[in-house]
Motif scaffolding. Structure first.
Motif, PDB file in Angstrom:
ATOM      1  N   THR A 184       0.858  -1.177   0.000  1.00  0.00           N
ATOM      2  CA  THR A 184       0.000   0.000   0.000  1.00  0.00           C
ATOM      3  C   THR A 184       0.898   1.232   0.000  1.00  0.00           C
ATOM      4  O   THR A 184       1.911   1.265   0.687  1.00  0.00           O
ATOM      5  N   ILE A 185       0.532   2.235  -0.783  1.00  0.00           N
ATOM      6  CA  ILE A 185       1.341   3.450  -0.854  1.00  0.00           C
ATOM      7  C   ILE A 185       0.908   4.432   0.232  1.00  0.00           C
ATOM      8  O   ILE A 185      -0.217   4.364   0.735  1.00  0.00           O
TER       9      ILE A 185
ATOM     10  N   PRO B 226      -3.680  -1.156  -3.720  1.00  0.00           N
ATOM     11  CA  PRO B 226      -4.035  -1.160  -5.139  1.00  0.00           C
ATOM     12  C   PRO B 226      -5.176  -2.140  -5.424  1.00  0.00           C
ATOM     13  O   PRO B 226      -5.337  -3.137  -4.726  1.00  0.00           O
TER      14      PRO B 226
ATOM     15  N   CYS C 199      -2.884  -3.989 -11.719  1.00  0.00           N
ATOM     16  CA  CYS C 199      -3.247  -3.341 -10.458  1.00  0.00           C
ATOM     17  C   CYS C 199      -3.201  -1.833 -10.654  1.00  0.00           C
ATOM     18  O   CYS C 199      -2.252  -1.314 -11.237  1.00  0.00           O
ATOM     19  N   THR C 200      -4.235  -1.154 -10.178  1.00  0.00           N
ATOM     20  CA  THR C 200      -4.292   0.303 -10.298  1.00  0.00           C
ATOM     21  C   THR C 200      -4.254   0.940  -8.916  1.00  0.00           C
ATOM     22  O   THR C 200      -4.763   0.385  -7.947  1.00  0.00           O
ATOM     23  N   TYR C 201      -3.629   2.096  -8.876  1.00  0.00           N
ATOM     24  CA  TYR C 201      -3.479   2.852  -7.635  1.00  0.00           C
ATOM     25  C   TYR C 201      -4.338   4.101  -7.692  1.00  0.00           C
ATOM     26  O   TYR C 201      -4.613   4.631  -8.764  1.00  0.00           O
TER      27      TYR C 201
ATOM     28  N   CYS D  31      -5.049   7.777  -4.971  1.00  0.00           N
ATOM     29  CA  CYS D  31      -4.643   8.480  -3.755  1.00  0.00           C
ATOM     30  C   CYS D  31      -5.873   8.796  -2.910  1.00  0.00           C
ATOM     31  O   CYS D  31      -6.996   8.831  -3.413  1.00  0.00           O
TER      32      CYS D  31
ATOM     33  N   GLU E  48       6.396   2.027  -8.340  1.00  0.00           N
ATOM     34  CA  GLU E  48       5.410   2.364  -7.316  1.00  0.00           C
ATOM     35  C   GLU E  48       5.144   3.870  -7.335  1.00  0.00           C
ATOM     36  O   GLU E  48       6.076   4.670  -7.356  1.00  0.00           O
TER      37      GLU E  48
END
Length: 100
Positions: A34-35, A41, A53-55, A57, A83
């Motif tokens: 996880t960012i 994601p 996989c998509t991120y 915010c 990342e």
């Protein structure tokens, strides 16, 4: 005998010695973390080869570097791209209050 490694349908790798193939396993990539300032994601097929996989915010943040989407490669067993990093929007696009 030669060792064989075949990948089919971007999901499975068959390992064995020709002419006998004796083992199948799913091709996967390592788990993505996880960012900061974003949820885990969202992946189309988990960490299986071919999955994307998509991120995103958290509210008030946007991606300023890295990849929005990453795909698990069957040939390298690694994720494409890098990342991403999320930063607070007010730091990226500061408001000039003198013009308001």
């Amino acid at each position: 005998m030669d060792v064989a490694q075949l990948t089919f349908a971007n999901y499975y790798t068959v390992l064995g010695f020709f002419p006998f193939l004796f083992c199948c396993k799913v091709v996967t990539c390592p788990a993505l973390s996880t960012i900061n300032n974003g949820p885990a994601p969202t992946c189309t097929r988990g960490f299986i080869s071919g999955s994307t996989c998509t991120y995103q915010c958290d509210t008030g943040f946007e991606i300023v570097s890295g990849s929005i989407a990453r795909t698990c490669s069957s040939s390298t067993r690694a994720w494409t791209g890098t990342e991403p990093t999320c930063e607070e929007i007010s730091k990226i696009h500061p408001i000039d209050y003198s013009t308001i």
